[in-house]
Scaffold this motif. Structure first.
Motif, short mmCIF file in Angstrom:
data_model
loop_
_atom_site.label_atom_id
_atom_site.label_comp_id
_atom_site.label_asym_id
_atom_site.label_seq_id
_atom_site.Cartn_x
_atom_site.Cartn_y
_atom_site.Cartn_z
N PRO A 147 3.14 1.51 -15.96
CA PRO A 147 1.96 1.36 -15.12
C PRO A 147 2.13 2.07 -13.78
O PRO A 147 3.25 2.21 -13.28
CB PRO A 147 1.87 -0.16 -14.91
N SER A 148 1.03 2.53 -13.24
CA SER A 148 1.08 3.14 -11.91
C SER A 148 1.18 2.04 -10.87
O SER A 148 0.70 0.93 -11.08
CB SER A 148 -0.20 3.95 -11.67
N GLY A 149 1.79 2.37 -9.74
CA GLY A 149 1.89 1.41 -8.66
C GLY A 149 0.57 1.28 -7.91
O GLY A 149 -0.41 1.97 -8.24
N ALA A 150 0.57 0.43 -6.90
CA ALA A 150 -0.65 0.18 -6.12
C ALA A 150 -1.13 1.45 -5.41
O ALA A 150 -2.30 1.58 -5.06
CB ALA A 150 -0.40 -0.92 -5.10
N ASP A 151 -0.22 2.41 -5.22
CA ASP A 151 -0.59 3.66 -4.54
C ASP A 151 -1.00 4.75 -5.53
O ASP A 151 -1.23 5.88 -5.14
CB ASP A 151 0.58 4.14 -3.68
N GLY A 152 -1.09 4.41 -6.81
CA GLY A 152 -1.48 5.40 -7.82
C GLY A 152 -0.31 6.24 -8.29
O GLY A 152 -0.48 7.09 -9.15
N ASP A 184 -16.87 7.94 3.12
CA ASP A 184 -17.51 6.78 3.75
C ASP A 184 -18.52 6.13 2.80
O ASP A 184 -18.79 4.94 2.89
CB ASP A 184 -18.18 7.19 5.07
N LEU A 185 -19.08 6.91 1.89
CA LEU A 185 -20.06 6.37 0.94
C LEU A 185 -19.43 5.98 -0.39
O LEU A 185 -19.80 4.98 -1.00
CB LEU A 185 -21.17 7.38 0.70
N TYR A 186 -18.53 6.84 -0.83
CA TYR A 186 -17.89 6.62 -2.13
C TYR A 186 -16.40 6.35 -1.90
O TYR A 186 -15.68 7.25 -1.48
CB TYR A 186 -18.01 7.86 -3.02
N PRO A 187 -15.92 5.14 -2.17
CA PRO A 187 -14.51 4.85 -1.93
C PRO A 187 -13.60 5.78 -2.74
O PRO A 187 -13.87 6.04 -3.92
CB PRO A 187 -14.34 3.40 -2.39
N VAL A 188 -12.57 6.28 -2.07
CA VAL A 188 -11.57 7.10 -2.76
C VAL A 188 -10.61 6.15 -3.47
O VAL A 188 -10.20 5.13 -2.89
CB VAL A 188 -10.83 7.98 -1.74
N ALA A 189 -10.27 6.47 -4.70
CA ALA A 189 -9.45 5.55 -5.50
C ALA A 189 -8.11 5.26 -4.85
O ALA A 189 -7.68 4.12 -4.75
CB ALA A 189 -9.25 6.12 -6.90
N TYR A 190 -7.44 6.30 -4.41
CA TYR A 190 -6.12 6.11 -3.81
C TYR A 190 -5.93 7.07 -2.64
O TYR A 190 -6.31 8.24 -2.72
CB TYR A 190 -5.01 6.41 -4.83
#
Lengths: 438, 468
Positions: free
Chosen positions: B182-187, B350-356
């Motif tokens: 699995p990937s970590g919390a930081d991707g 600011d409108l679309y959250p960046v995944a990581y």
């Protein structure tokens, strides 16, 4: 700034300012300092388009392009109609990606659907995929389609092109499956040896039609034998020959594959070529790679999409039937345009003329004292001769006259003649060989 | 639009071949084709117009912005096409004597020099025809290496869950079992999970760096070291090489083998799905196992991926590109690709959250999960709406670890005004999602077709045209 980067220095500064960094290097701070390159790559400086053109033209001139080609062995020089090159150079086709977004890719999808139909027509099979890398990898993928839990061994005829055999062996090595060679007899597959080789662990039998020596195999009989032992039957076919030869479907094949290069692709030092691949309805869902299907859009109009994707790596990951992602789409388009332009009569003409000229040339060679044509039964546009003199001598004499002679094989030369070679050239080649053999 | 078969008229055709100038030879009846050959019968005008109409219904890099993440849809220079079309290259038979193919050999030698230097590797094969084919090749090298050392028990390949789908599929084709971490919390790679996954059966690791969420994994040296310590080898998936070329090399990061996608990083066109070229470069230790070609050497090679020398003309195009760019240009392309991606991300985050992450490399992944919750507008709806604005949608729903993902890769060959326009369109779509979601559910509205019924296509497959 050139080199295909539109941004000016000023614009670059604007972009940097917008994201709040002073220097581009700040975007690479995640890279550990000790591996960050401190010096430029040890490569020459960039060049202008004119300099590159001169350099590459000079390099290309270091190759010898023969005026007449009498060599085949899975790379065949046929006539390529002018329109083929123009259509396949259209930027919309060339610069598009795989048509994931059907709403703006109907042209690509329809061209693949038409290609699939043409491959079904040539082979007589029920369904075709959108292509595989080349004939050899298509053969190897076909073997993988046949493998089952208890049936893992692939039988391959000894009359198969050595690259196809080696590629099948490589793919089988990957999964630890065995390949057994079915020996040849008089230049064709030994049918009795095939019968003897069938066993409960055999998943398939692969035969090439026409085979490596140009001989036409008794594919109907071989198919019956393979099926009688519970094995699937794969035929690797020359697509030009299919215009006149009994189709793989009529021979009982479960899967038909082949090298599609003769359908409008240049020799090009071996690639890019085209692996075509078609199967019966029963095996359609095991086909690797992209497949285009017809459907309807929300307004009820005809539409085309990539379909049966549940087979594929991006959905199934480690359970996928194959890892194929990129294929040879532009080469498939080339084949479709070639087949449309040649039409049924044109492709048949290419086949009949290639076969007729090859037989004419074989007769001329057979008339030279000491030369023997080894092919005994029916054969298509390739044949093997033994010579009374050193092979290299014959080939060198032909090369001096701008003719690429046949391919040296174990006991002679494997010749190929296509519709591109005139009678006059064949007579000239025969005269040169006669002189060398005298 | 009609199919080419529906335009066919019996008796039409083109005059292409002269009459046969030798006696005609026929096959015996029992070998002859019985089935009619139903290929289209058309005049050249018909063919030209048919394919021109199809071309108008296609969308390439030349038609407009193509930020398809992970696919590196950069501009394909025209000079590359012209050079690859030179008769001096196209007219060479793959089995010509070596002394008549010096130009082709020089192309391969020069391409080898450039690519080995750029990757930090020692040797290369050009035989693989595509990226996935390269992965398969590279994994077979790893397999052959372990076998030669008597360690055939090493049968596990470790792959992060964010990897391209081809990675696990290739590993299985090479006979390995896949260990997904699995990937970590930081991707990025979770170091503890990685440590826990290695053992005496570890054959290697497959990794792309930057990874599929567009982040460079800072722990890369620890990662490759963990694998080496366990006796495994490190495979670099070169799909994202555009983000690092000229800046850092896989060979310096502890990778032993890498495939490159010449049809991504090195600007050769995708051709509607191919042909690509997926050369595999490796360290000296793997060089003995590189594939060969039976018909060229007369000997059975240990490995052969396809016939002959690979997709040679694609290599010609890539070499033309590399010669043009040179050392500085290669780095410049990479840096500009990263700059463009960060600029576009900045304009949207600011409108679309960046995944990581705060910064990205050459691509970034937006997560539209919230938008969907609040408005019902999905990543698919936004992607399809972009088509009405004549922008090719980004990659959708990948990587799988991000819900409602849209992955943008603008590449270095796009101008600021193109990026600005795409940012403006995406912002407008965000607004529209709150105002008129219904319209977006049915987008595109001005495309060649409305949304196609994919379920129907799969349930009742029509895979070829049948004349009535």
């Amino acid at each position: 700034m050139g080199h295909y980067i539109p941004a000016t220095k000023e614009e670059q500064q604007e972009l940097l300012a917008a994201i709040g960094v002073k220097d581009i290097s700040e975007l690479f701070t995640a890279v550990p300092e000790e591996v960050l390159l401190k010096e430029p790559l040890n490569l020459p400086a960039g060049k202008s388009e004119l300099e590159v053109r001169r350099m590459m033209e000079e390099i290309s001139s270091q190759n010898k392009v023969f005026g007449t080609v009498l060599r085949g062995a899975s790379a065949y020089q046929h006539y390529i109609p002018s329109i083929v090159k123009y259509i396949t150079a259209k930027e919309e086709f060339v610069t598009a990606y795989t048509p994931y977004q059907a709403e703006l890719s109907q042209g690509i999808l329809q061209s693949i659907f038409e290609y699939q139909t043409m491959i079904c027509e040539l082979t007589g099979m029920d369904a075709s995929n959108a292509s595989i890398y080349d004939g050899a990898s298509a053969a190897a993928e076909a073997v993988a389609m046949c493998r089952e839990r208890k049936r893992t061994v692939a039988l391959v005829s000894a009359t198969t092109h050595p690259d196809v055999l080696a590629t099948i062996q490589t793919y089988c090595y990957g999964v630890g499956a065995e390949v057994r060679i079915v020996p040849e007899k008089d230049g064709v597959t030994d049918a009795e040896a095939l019968r003897a080789a069938l066993a409960e662990d055999v998943c398939c039998f692969y035969v090439q039609q026409p085979n490596f020596y140009g001989n036409i195999e008794d594919c109907t009989a071989l198919g019956e034998i393979a099926h009688s032992g519970g094995a699937k039957y794969i035929m690797g076919c020359n697509p030009i020959a299919l215009a006149v030869l009994k189709t793989p479907a009529a021979c009982g094949a479960d899967i038909a594959v082949g090298e599609g290069q003769p359908l409008g692709m240049p020799l090009a030092y071996g690639g890019p070529y085209l692996g075509f691949m078609a199967a019966t309805n029963a095996m359609t869902r095991k086909l690797p790679g992209r497949i285009v299907g017809e459907t309807k859009d929300a307004d009820g109009n005809r539409a085309f999409v990539l379909t049966l994707q549940a087979r594929e790596q991006h959905i199934r990951r480690e359970k996928a039937s194959s890892n194929v992602c990129s294929n040879q789409a532009l080469c498939a388009l080339t084949a479709a345009v070639y087949l449309s332009t040649m039409g049924p009569e044109g492709v048949k003409q290419a086949a009949v003329q290639s076969m007729s000229k090859a037989h004419y040339f074989a007769e001329q060679l057979a008339a030279i004292p000491g030369v023997t044509v080894k092919n005994q039964g029916n054969w298509f546009h390739e044949f093997v001769t033994t010579l009374p003199v050193d092979t290299e001598k014959v080939l060198a004499a032909l090369a001096e006259n701008d003719i690429l002679g046949g391919l040296p094989v174990q006991d002679g030369i494997l010749w190929c003649v296509t519709e591109l070679v005139s009678k006059e050239k064949l007579d000239q080649a025969a005269a040169i060989i006669r002189e060398v053999c005298a | 639009m009609q199919l080419i078969f529906e335009k066919s008229k019996a008796g039409r055709g083109c005059t292409l071949l002269p009459a046969c100038d030798v006696p005609e030879v026929q096959l015996p009846e029992e070998l002859k084709r019985e089935q009619a050959l139903n290929l289209p019968e058309l005049a050249e005008t018909d063919i030209s117009r048919h394919y021109t109409a199809l071309a108008k219904r296609a969308y390439g890099v030349n038609d407009g912005f193509y930020p398809l993440g992970s696919c590196t849809m950069k501009y394909n220079p025209r000079i590359d096409e012209e050079i690859a079309a030179l008769t001096g290259f196209t007219g060479v038979h793959p089995l010509q004597p070596a002394e008549t193919t010096e130009g082709c050999q020089k192309v391969l030698a020069l391409a080898e020099q450039y690519l080995c230097e750029a990757t930090g590797m020692d040797a290369i094969t050009f035989q693989p025809a595509a990226g996935a084919h390269g992965e398969f090749t590279g994994l077979l090298l790893i397999k052959a290496y372990h076998e030669a050392r008597g360690e055939q028990h090493r049968n596990k390949i470790i792959i992060p869950d964010a990897a391209h789908g081809t990675n696990p599929a290739s590993a299985v084709m090479a006979g390995f079992s896949v260990v997904t971490i699995p990937s970590g919390a930081d991707g990025c790679v979770d170091l503890e999970a990685l440590k826990a996954s290695v053992d005496e059966n570890t054959a290697g690791l497959m990794l792309t760096n930057p990874n599929t969420v567009g982040i460079f994994d800072s722990n890369i040296l620890e990662i490759t070291d963990i694998i080496h310590q366990a006796g495994g080898l490190n495979y670099y998936d070169g799909a994202n090489f555009n983000a690092i070329m000229g800046v850092v090399r896989p060979g310096d990061m502890g990778f032993d083998v890498v495939h490159l996608n010449l049809h991504k990083t090195f600007a050769t066109p995708h051709g509607g799905g191919g042909p690509g070229s997926g050369p595999v470069a490796c360290k000296e230790i793997l060089k003995p196992y590189l594939p060969g070609c039976a018909s060229l050497t007369g000997e059975q090679p240990k490995l052969q991926m396809k016939a002959f020398h690979g997709n040679f003309l694609v290599v010609v195009k890539a070499l033309t590109y590399m010669l043009t760019l040179g050392a500085e240009g290669i780095r410049n392309a990479c840096e500009t690709a990263v700059l463009n991606a960060n600029y576009m991300m900045e304009g949207l985050k600011d409108l679309y959250p960046v995944a990581y992450g705060e910064r990205c490399m050459h691509e970034f992944v937006l997560c539209l999960e919230n938008l969907k919750k609040e408005t019902g507008v999905s990543a698919l709806d936004v992607a399809k709406s972009l088509i009405d604005h004549e922008i090719h949608p980004p990659t959708m729903y990948f990587p799988l670890i991000v819900h409602e993902a849209l992955m943008f890769e603008p590449t270095e060959t796009e101008a600021k005004e193109t990026l600005d326009e795409a940012i403006a369109v995406m912002r407008e779509l965000h607004k529209m999602a709150y105002e008129d979601a219904e319209q977006m559910h049915h987008a595109p509205h001005h495309a060649q077709i409305k949304r196609p019924d994919e379920v129907l296509a799969a349930r009742q497959p029509i895979l070829r045209y049948q004349a009535d």
